[in-house]
Write an enzyme that holds these catalytic residues in place. Sequence first.
Site, mmCIF file in Angstrom:
data_model
loop_
_atom_site.group_PDB
_atom_site.id
_atom_site.type_symbol
_atom_site.label_atom_id
_atom_site.label_comp_id
_atom_site.label_asym_id
_atom_site.label_seq_id
_atom_site.Cartn_x
_atom_site.Cartn_y
_atom_site.Cartn_z
ATOM 1 C CD GLU A 38 -2.985 -0.874 2.342
ATOM 2 O OE1 GLU A 38 -2.831 0.028 3.177
ATOM 3 O OE2 GLU A 38 -3.878 -1.750 2.432
ATOM 4 N NE ARG A 95 0.518 0.681 -25.348
ATOM 5 C CZ ARG A 95 1.540 -0.150 -25.204
ATOM 6 N NH1 ARG A 95 1.994 -0.808 -26.240
ATOM 7 N NH2 ARG A 95 2.107 -0.329 -24.027
ATOM 8 C CD GLN A 96 -5.798 -2.067 -21.213
ATOM 9 O OE1 GLN A 96 -6.892 -2.514 -20.911
ATOM 10 N NE2 GLN A 96 -4.706 -2.295 -20.509
ATOM 11 C CG HIS A 129 -1.633 5.030 -28.185
ATOM 12 N ND1 HIS A 129 -0.631 4.733 -29.086
ATOM 13 C CD2 HIS A 129 -2.660 4.194 -28.468
ATOM 14 C CE1 HIS A 129 -1.031 3.735 -29.856
ATOM 15 N NE2 HIS A 129 -2.257 3.397 -29.504
ATOM 16 C CG ASP A 173 0.429 2.077 -35.952
ATOM 17 O OD1 ASP A 173 0.217 3.291 -36.031
ATOM 18 O OD2 ASP A 173 0.829 1.521 -34.912
ATOM 19 C CE LYS A 197 1.240 -2.240 -34.877
ATOM 20 N NZ LYS A 197 1.889 -1.287 -33.963
ATOM 21 C CB THR A 228 7.408 -5.738 -26.956
ATOM 22 O OG1 THR A 228 6.828 -5.499 -28.258
ATOM 23 C CG2 THR A 228 6.301 -5.951 -25.946
ATOM 24 N N GLY A 230 8.576 -4.806 -30.761
ATOM 25 C CA GLY A 230 8.144 -5.688 -31.848
ATOM 26 C C GLY A 230 7.804 -4.934 -33.131
HETATM 27 C C1 R5P Z 1 0.672 1.145 -31.728
HETATM 28 O O1 R5P Z 1 -0.450 1.522 -31.992
HETATM 29 C C2 R5P Z 1 1.738 2.048 -31.201
HETATM 30 O O2 R5P Z 1 1.809 3.243 -31.901
HETATM 31 C C3 R5P Z 1 3.084 1.368 -31.181
HETATM 32 O O3 R5P Z 1 3.461 1.091 -32.513
HETATM 33 C C4 R5P Z 1 3.075 0.089 -30.427
HETATM 34 O O4 R5P Z 1 2.237 0.129 -29.313
HETATM 35 C C5 R5P Z 1 4.477 -0.274 -30.038
HETATM 36 O O5 R5P Z 1 4.450 -1.426 -29.270
HETATM 37 P P1 R5P Z 1 5.590 -2.502 -29.408
HETATM 38 O O6 R5P Z 1 6.912 -1.801 -29.213
HETATM 39 O O7 R5P Z 1 5.297 -3.480 -28.286
HETATM 40 O O8 R5P Z 1 5.448 -3.128 -30.743
#
Ligand code: R5P
Length: 313
Positions: A38, A95-96, A129, A173, A197, A228, A230
Amino acid sequence: MKPLLFSLDCNENLSKEVSNILGLPLSKDNIIRFADGEVFAKSKEDAEGRDCYIIHSLSTPVNDRLMELLIFVDSLRRYGAKKIVVIIPYFGYSRQDRAFKKGDPVSGILIHNLLKAVKIDEICCVDFHSMKLYEQYDLKKTNLTAINLLAKKVKERIKEIHEENNVCVISPDAGGLERAKLFASHFENSTFADVKKTRPSVNQVKLEEMHGDVDGKTCIIVDDLIDTGGTLIEVCEYVKEKGAKNIFIAATHGILSGNAIEKLNKLNINEIFLTNTIESNIIQNLNKCSVVSVASIIAEFLKPRFRKDDNEI
Ligand code: R5P
C-alpha cells in the site's frame, strides 16, 4: 499565494529541468510504501489555498504510479488545495481505448474517471496515444507534442550525413499517420511511407503491406512509443530488405518492456531518438540512443497558468 510544483517519484530529472526553466523550486512530498504494497503519498507543504502542479507519468510500474497519483491528489484536496493540474508526460493505459468484444473493459476511460473522481481540475499529456480516446475525456485537457522537438534533433543528425534531401518518413501503423506527417513537415522534399500492421495476439506484430518506396532512402520511422520493440523491429527489417540506405527511429515514449533493449540493440540502424517522458536507468543500455527533453514544452504549458501576482516567474 505561491503555486506548488511537485514531482512524485518517476520524473525527477524532467521535473528539475521544468523547475529550473520556470524558476519555481520543486516542493517536497512524502511517499511511503508499506510492507504489503500500500502507498502513502502526501505533500510536505501545506497546500491550502494553493494552485498545485504535479508532473507524474503513468509509466512502469503503472498501477503503482496510478495509486501514488490518486492518493497524492486526495491529500492535496484534504489540505484544501485551490486548483490541481496534473502533467502526465506518458499516459499509461491509453492504448486500451476501445472494447473489441462484448464485456471488454475500456481501461483508458476508467483511468479518466478515476482522475475525475479525485477532483483533478486539469490534465496535460504528451503525444497521447489514441485521439479517439482523448476526445472522449471531458476533463480540461491539453495534449502537447514532442514530434517537433524530435524532428529538429533528427534533422541535425541527417544534415551531418548530407541526406536531408533523401528522406522517407515512415508511419508503422494507421494510428500514427498524423504524427508522422507532422514529423515529415520538417523535411522539405521528403517522401512518405506507411505500413499496415496487424497483431495476431497480444504483443505480437505482423506486417501486412507497405505503401511507399524506401529503396536508397534515409528512412525515419516515427512512432509514439516503443514497448516490446516488436513493431519497430518488424518495420526495420522490412525496410532494410526493401533497400533502405539509412534507418533512424524517433519515438516519444521509451517504455522498453521485457527484453526490448536487447532486441533493439541487435538492429542494424543508425540511431534511435526518444524523449524523457519516461525516466528509467535501463535506457542507458540502449545503444545508439539520444534522449530529447520535453521540459521546454511542459514549461511553456505551465507559464501562462501561473497568475501574474504570484511573482515567482
Ligand atoms: C501502436 O499503436 C503504437 O503506436 C506502437 O506502434 C506500439 O504500441 C508499439 O508497441 P511494441 O513496441 O510493443 O510493438
